[in-house]
Scaffold this active site. Structure first.
Site, PDB file in Angstrom:
ATOM      1  CB  SER A  38      -0.865   0.088   1.345  1.00  0.00           C
ATOM      2  OG  SER A  38      -0.337  -0.184   2.302  1.00  0.00           O
ATOM      3  CG  ASP A 325      -4.445   5.291   6.766  1.00  0.00           C
ATOM      4  OD1 ASP A 325      -3.056   4.959   7.265  1.00  0.00           O
ATOM      5  OD2 ASP A 325      -4.955   4.574   6.003  1.00  0.00           O
ATOM      6  CG  HIS A 328      -0.986   3.906   4.508  1.00  0.00           C
ATOM      7  ND1 HIS A 328      -2.416   3.365   4.684  1.00  0.00           N
ATOM      8  CD2 HIS A 328      -0.478   2.833   4.102  1.00  0.00           C
ATOM      9  CE1 HIS A 328      -2.496   2.074   4.614  1.00  0.00           C
ATOM     10  NE2 HIS A 328      -1.622   1.652   4.042  1.00  0.00           N
TER      11      HIS A 328
END
Length: 361
Positions: A38, A325, A328
């Site tokens: 991610s 978040d 990340h």
């Protein structure tokens, strides 16, 4: 004479640092292929039946055009590196290369994906490193068709940069999730790091076999310092990093660094560099000290995997936050990661002139 050459060295480094995009549209490497999770995903998970997706606001609130599937508010580190390399556009996701020339590169990264096949699958299906490489083989066949055959495709791939940033989820969404995965009961941290790097090595060798020659291999960041780790495994009321988690991933980093040395000796036709992401901390980068702390998420989070609550308004001062978040970093930190990686490691294998050699003149 020596002083004059050192002066030119200073000038060259200054120009590089202040204007690395001087050759936009004429990239330093002819192609960029991206593998990872991610931290690099730019939309490959959008159509997968997984909760590990980021194709909704407030993700992408600062990205041109809005949400794309990037797990941050704007650009990722590899986006900034792509620009630093001189590409006129960002590299498209494998899931949607329509309108792009795949000869210039493809992004295969998948949120929640890891080196191990089971990693992150509690959130739904993802594309692990082996699957990403299989997808690359599909793209290679397309490149061969465009360039006039396998030999020409291979010659092209020899000159391209292969950027790989994966492994964090093998800890965050595997080893440390003891109620879901059994790896922590099967391996000690030392054994687990060894098993991961061995599997990683096998996949790197596959890439070399099918034409890759320039590799940027990223170590893992200090995952014990992400908000999710501190919330779940930190000391009660403390906002300090979970050192046990950090020690585990640093074992991986040490073994990956050794693998890079080994591969450079084994494959003399190739170049491998290690990118140290664990060095991105406040004592090395004073600007980080002025940013909101590790437990201050910029967006309101919810759900099992600590992602932003859809369509909730995030914080206003996003450039002053470390984390977007629960997992990340913000675009501001991604940019710092990119500059650190580019100037400390990636430039060694992509820039046509080895600046370090000038010091010896």
């Amino acid at each position: 004479m020596a002083s004059d050459k050192k002066l030119w060295l200073v000038v060259i480094i200054y120009l590089a640092a202040t204007n690395v995009q001087h050759c936009v549209g004429n990239p330093i490497v002819p192609g960029l292929f991206i593998f990872g999770d991610s931290l690099s995903d730019c939309g490959n998970n959008n159509k997968l039946p997984t909760i590990a997706r980021a194709n909704f606001l407030p993700y992408g609130i600062d990205f041109p055009g809005g949400p794309t599937g990037r797990f941050t508010n704007g650009k990722t580190a590899i986006d900034f590196i792509t620009e630093d390399l001189g590409f006129s556009h960002l590299i498209p996701p494998y899931a949607n290369t329509s309108g792009f020339n795949v000869v210039e590169g493809v992004n295969y990264a998948s949120g929640a994906g890891g080196i191990r096949k089971e990693t992150g699958t509690h959130a739904g299906p993802d594309m692990n490193l082996e699957l990403q490489i299989n997808n690359h083989k599909v793209i290679i066949s397309q490149i061969a068709a465009k360039l006039g055959g396998p030999d020409k495709a291979r010659q092209h791939l020899n000159k391209c940069l292969y950027y790989i940033n994966i492994g964090s989820n093998d800890y965050i969404n595997n080893y440390f999730l003891t109620k879901v995965y059994s790896t922590s009961r099967t391996y000690t941290p030392e054994q687990y790091a060894e098993a991961l790097v061995q599997q990683y090595s096998q996949q790197i060798r596959v890439l070399h076999q099918i034409g890759a020659r320039k590799f940027s291999l990223n170590g893992l960041g200090l995952v014990g310092c992400i908000p999710q780790a501190i919330t779940l495994r930190g000391k009660n009321g403390s906002s300090t990093c979970v050192e046990e988690d950090n020690k585990a991933v640093l074992l991986f980093d040490d073994k990956l660094r050794s693998l890079v040395d080994k591969l450079n000796k084994e494959f003399i036709d190739s170049k491998f560099v290690f990118v140290d992401q664990a060095m991105i901390k406040s004592e090395n980068y004073p600007m980080l000290k002025d940013m909101k702390g590790m437990t201050n998420r910029c967006c309101e989070v919810s759900g099992k995997i600590g992602q932003c609550t859809p369509f909730k308004t995030p914080c206003n001062n996003r450039d002053l936050h470390l984390f977007w978040d629960s997992f990340h970093p913000t675009e501001a930190v991604h940019k710092l990661m990119a500059k650190s990686a580019y100037f400390s490691s990636i430039k060694k294998i992509t820039h046509p002139m080895d600046i370090s050699s000038l010091v010896k003149m």
